[in-house]
Motif scaffolding. Structure first.
Motif, PDB file in Angstrom:
ATOM      1  N   MET A  27      56.811 117.800  -2.417  1.00 20.85           N
ATOM      2  CA  MET A  27      55.414 117.606  -2.810  1.00 20.85           C
ATOM      3  C   MET A  27      55.287 116.493  -3.837  1.00 20.85           C
ATOM      4  SD  MET A  27      54.451 121.705  -2.862  1.00 20.85           S
ATOM      5  CE  MET A  27      53.783 121.611  -4.441  1.00 20.85           C
ATOM      6  N   VAL A  28      56.342 116.237  -4.600  1.00 23.91           N
ATOM      7  CA  VAL A  28      56.385 115.175  -5.607  1.00 23.91           C
ATOM      8  C   VAL A  28      57.600 114.313  -5.316  1.00 23.91           C
ATOM      9  CG1 VAL A  28      56.656 114.676  -8.069  1.00 23.91           C
ATOM     10  CG2 VAL A  28      55.220 116.569  -7.350  1.00 23.91           C
ATOM     11  N   GLU A  29      57.421 113.002  -5.434  1.00 24.19           N
ATOM     12  CA  GLU A  29      58.493 112.052  -5.149  1.00 24.19           C
ATOM     13  C   GLU A  29      58.896 111.324  -6.427  1.00 24.19           C
ATOM     14  OE1 GLU A  29      59.053 108.302  -2.143  1.00 24.19           O
ATOM     15  OE2 GLU A  29      57.102 108.574  -3.093  1.00 24.19           O
ATOM     16  N   ILE A  30      60.186 111.143  -6.620  1.00 22.73           N
ATOM     17  CA  ILE A  30      60.679 110.329  -7.733  1.00 22.73           C
ATOM     18  C   ILE A  30      60.684 108.881  -7.261  1.00 22.73           C
ATOM     19  CG2 ILE A  30      62.632 109.834  -9.241  1.00 22.73           C
ATOM     20  CD1 ILE A  30      63.502 112.749  -8.891  1.00 22.73           C
ATOM     21  N   ARG A  31      59.879 108.048  -7.910  1.00 27.53           N
ATOM     22  CA  ARG A  31      59.797 106.633  -7.529  1.00 27.53           C
ATOM     23  C   ARG A  31      60.910 105.812  -8.170  1.00 27.53           C
ATOM     24  NH1 ARG A  31      54.662 105.014  -5.189  1.00 27.53           N
ATOM     25  NH2 ARG A  31      54.298 106.768  -3.795  1.00 27.53           N
ATOM     26  N   SER A  32      61.121 105.995  -9.474  1.00 27.13           N
ATOM     27  CA  SER A  32      62.193 105.262 -10.143  1.00 27.13           C
ATOM     28  C   SER A  32      62.594 105.984 -11.421  1.00 27.13           C
ATOM     29  CB  SER A  32      61.774 103.826 -10.455  1.00 27.13           C
ATOM     30  OG  SER A  32      60.767 103.818 -11.428  1.00 27.13           O
ATOM     31  N   ILE A  33      63.798 105.660 -11.884  1.00 32.74           N
ATOM     32  CA  ILE A  33      64.337 106.249 -13.102  1.00 32.74           C
ATOM     33  C   ILE A  33      64.951 105.145 -13.939  1.00 32.74           C
ATOM     34  CG2 ILE A  33      66.069 107.802 -14.069  1.00 32.74           C
ATOM     35  CD1 ILE A  33      65.796 109.516 -11.567  1.00 32.74           C
ATOM     36  N   ALA A  34      64.563 105.098 -15.208  1.00 30.00           N
ATOM     37  CA  ALA A  34      65.192 104.208 -16.182  1.00 30.00           C
ATOM     38  C   ALA A  34      65.871 105.109 -17.197  1.00 30.00           C
ATOM     39  CB  ALA A  34      64.158 103.316 -16.851  1.00 30.00           C
ATOM     40  N   ARG A  35      67.152 104.856 -17.438  1.00 25.51           N
ATOM     41  CA  ARG A  35      67.904 105.818 -18.246  1.00 25.51           C
ATOM     42  C   ARG A  35      68.926 105.123 -19.120  1.00 25.51           C
ATOM     43  NH1 ARG A  35      72.492 109.654 -16.449  1.00 25.51           N
ATOM     44  NH2 ARG A  35      72.407 111.199 -18.082  1.00 25.51           N
ATOM     45  N   GLU A  36      68.980 105.557 -20.361  1.00 28.19           N
ATOM     46  CA  GLU A  36      70.053 105.205 -21.275  1.00 28.19           C
ATOM     47  C   GLU A  36      70.741 106.526 -21.603  1.00 28.19           C
ATOM     48  OE1 GLU A  36      68.459 103.179 -24.693  1.00 28.19           O
ATOM     49  OE2 GLU A  36      67.181 101.936 -23.426  1.00 28.19           O
ATOM     50  N   PRO A  37      71.884 106.815 -20.966  1.00 27.57           N
ATOM     51  CA  PRO A  37      72.516 108.124 -21.131  1.00 27.57           C
ATOM     52  C   PRO A  37      72.740 108.483 -22.601  1.00 27.57           C
ATOM     53  CG  PRO A  37      73.607 106.896 -19.402  1.00 27.57           C
ATOM     54  CD  PRO A  37      72.642 105.966 -20.062  1.00 27.57           C
ATOM     55  N   GLY A  38      72.265 109.654 -22.974  1.00 27.94           N
ATOM     56  CA  GLY A  38      72.415 110.126 -24.343  1.00 27.94           C
ATOM     57  C   GLY A  38      71.298 109.683 -25.268  1.00 27.94           C
ATOM     58  N   GLN A  39      70.440 108.785 -24.825  1.00 25.60           N
ATOM     59  CA  GLN A  39      69.370 108.265 -25.669  1.00 25.60           C
ATOM     60  C   GLN A  39      67.997 108.702 -25.167  1.00 25.60           C
ATOM     61  OE1 GLN A  39      70.020 106.520 -28.527  1.00 25.60           O
ATOM     62  NE2 GLN A  39      72.122 107.076 -28.046  1.00 25.60           N
ATOM     63  N   ARG A  40      67.599 108.145 -24.010  1.00 24.32           N
ATOM     64  CA  ARG A  40      66.275 108.478 -23.476  1.00 24.32           C
ATOM     65  C   ARG A  40      66.254 108.213 -21.980  1.00 24.32           C
ATOM     66  NH1 ARG A  40      62.714 103.358 -25.572  1.00 24.32           N
ATOM     67  NH2 ARG A  40      64.125 101.770 -24.778  1.00 24.32           N
ATOM     68  N   SER A  41      65.245 108.769 -21.333  1.00 28.12           N
ATOM     69  CA  SER A  41      65.061 108.602 -19.897  1.00 28.12           C
ATOM     70  C   SER A  41      63.578 108.484 -19.610  1.00 28.12           C
ATOM     71  CB  SER A  41      65.617 109.796 -19.129  1.00 28.12           C
ATOM     72  OG  SER A  41      66.983 109.943 -19.362  1.00 28.12           O
ATOM     73  N   LYS A  42      63.251 107.679 -18.615  1.00 28.84           N
ATOM     74  CA  LYS A  42      61.869 107.585 -18.137  1.00 28.84           C
ATOM     75  C   LYS A  42      61.907 107.749 -16.628  1.00 28.84           C
ATOM     76  CE  LYS A  42      60.012 104.753 -21.780  1.00 28.84           C
ATOM     77  NZ  LYS A  42      59.116 103.647 -22.095  1.00 28.84           N
ATOM     78  N   VAL A  43      61.010 108.588 -16.129  1.00 28.34           N
ATOM     79  CA  VAL A  43      60.974 108.888 -14.709  1.00 28.34           C
ATOM     80  C   VAL A  43      59.564 108.613 -14.198  1.00 28.34           C
ATOM     81  CG1 VAL A  43      61.339 110.663 -12.964  1.00 28.34           C
ATOM     82  CG2 VAL A  43      62.711 110.677 -15.045  1.00 28.34           C
ATOM     83  N   ALA A  44      59.449 107.807 -13.152  1.00 32.92           N
ATOM     84  CA  ALA A  44      58.162 107.550 -12.501  1.00 32.92           C
ATOM     85  C   ALA A  44      58.069 108.465 -11.287  1.00 32.92           C
ATOM     86  CB  ALA A  44      58.051 106.095 -12.078  1.00 32.92           C
ATOM     87  N   VAL A  45      57.019 109.282 -11.235  1.00 34.92           N
ATOM     88  CA  VAL A  45      56.836 110.229 -10.136  1.00 34.92           C
ATOM     89  C   VAL A  45      55.467 110.014  -9.502  1.00 34.92           C
ATOM     90  CG1 VAL A  45      58.393 111.998 -11.019  1.00 34.92           C
ATOM     91  CG2 VAL A  45      56.032 111.996 -11.751  1.00 34.92           C
ATOM     92  N   ALA A  46      55.349 110.412  -8.238  1.00 34.49           N
ATOM     93  CA  ALA A  46      54.078 110.317  -7.524  1.00 34.49           C
ATOM     94  C   ALA A  46      53.912 111.556  -6.660  1.00 34.49           C
ATOM     95  CB  ALA A  46      54.048 109.066  -6.653  1.00 34.49           C
TER      96      ALA A  46
END
Length: 109
Positions: free
Chosen positions: A64-83
């Motif tokens: 029902m929800v799709e992950i479009r992209s992921i930007a990640r710095e392991p151990g620091q932060r993550s950003k996930v684009a979903v639609a």
């Protein structure tokens, strides 16, 4: 049968594990050796967060929800684009959960 999980040295800085700790990681490879199977795992791999979200968020698991992209710095932060793939579904709300419960459980905040 016993198995041994091996993480590479280039893992997340500051993470320390002890024997018998439960760890979520991405399975990279299984090698057979004279001591039994050796399992190569990674927590810093680029697909780790994608697979973790697919397992933890039912809306992503059911498509029902799709992950479009992921930007990640392991151990620091993550950003996930979903639609949302279905009308009436809040993709961000599905991933974050009520009052941030899912995101806290995933990231330990």
């Amino acid at each position: 049968m016993k198995a041994e999980g091996i993480c590479s040295q280039s893992q997340i800085p500051g993470e320390r594990f002890r024997v018998h700790d439960r760890v979520r990681a991405l399975l990279l490879e299984v090698k057979s050796s004279s001591r039994g199977p050796q399992i190569l795992i990674s927590r810093a791999h680029r697909n780790f967060l994608r697979r973790l979200l697919e397992n933890e968020v039912p809306e992503i698991y059911h498509g029902m929800v799709e992950i479009r992209s992921i930007a990640r710095e392991p151990g620091q932060r993550s950003k996930v684009a979903v639609a949302a793939l279905q009308p009436g579904v809040d993709p961000v709300g599905a991933c974050v959960g009520i009052r941030g419960v899912r995101s806290r459980r995933l990231y330990g905040n």
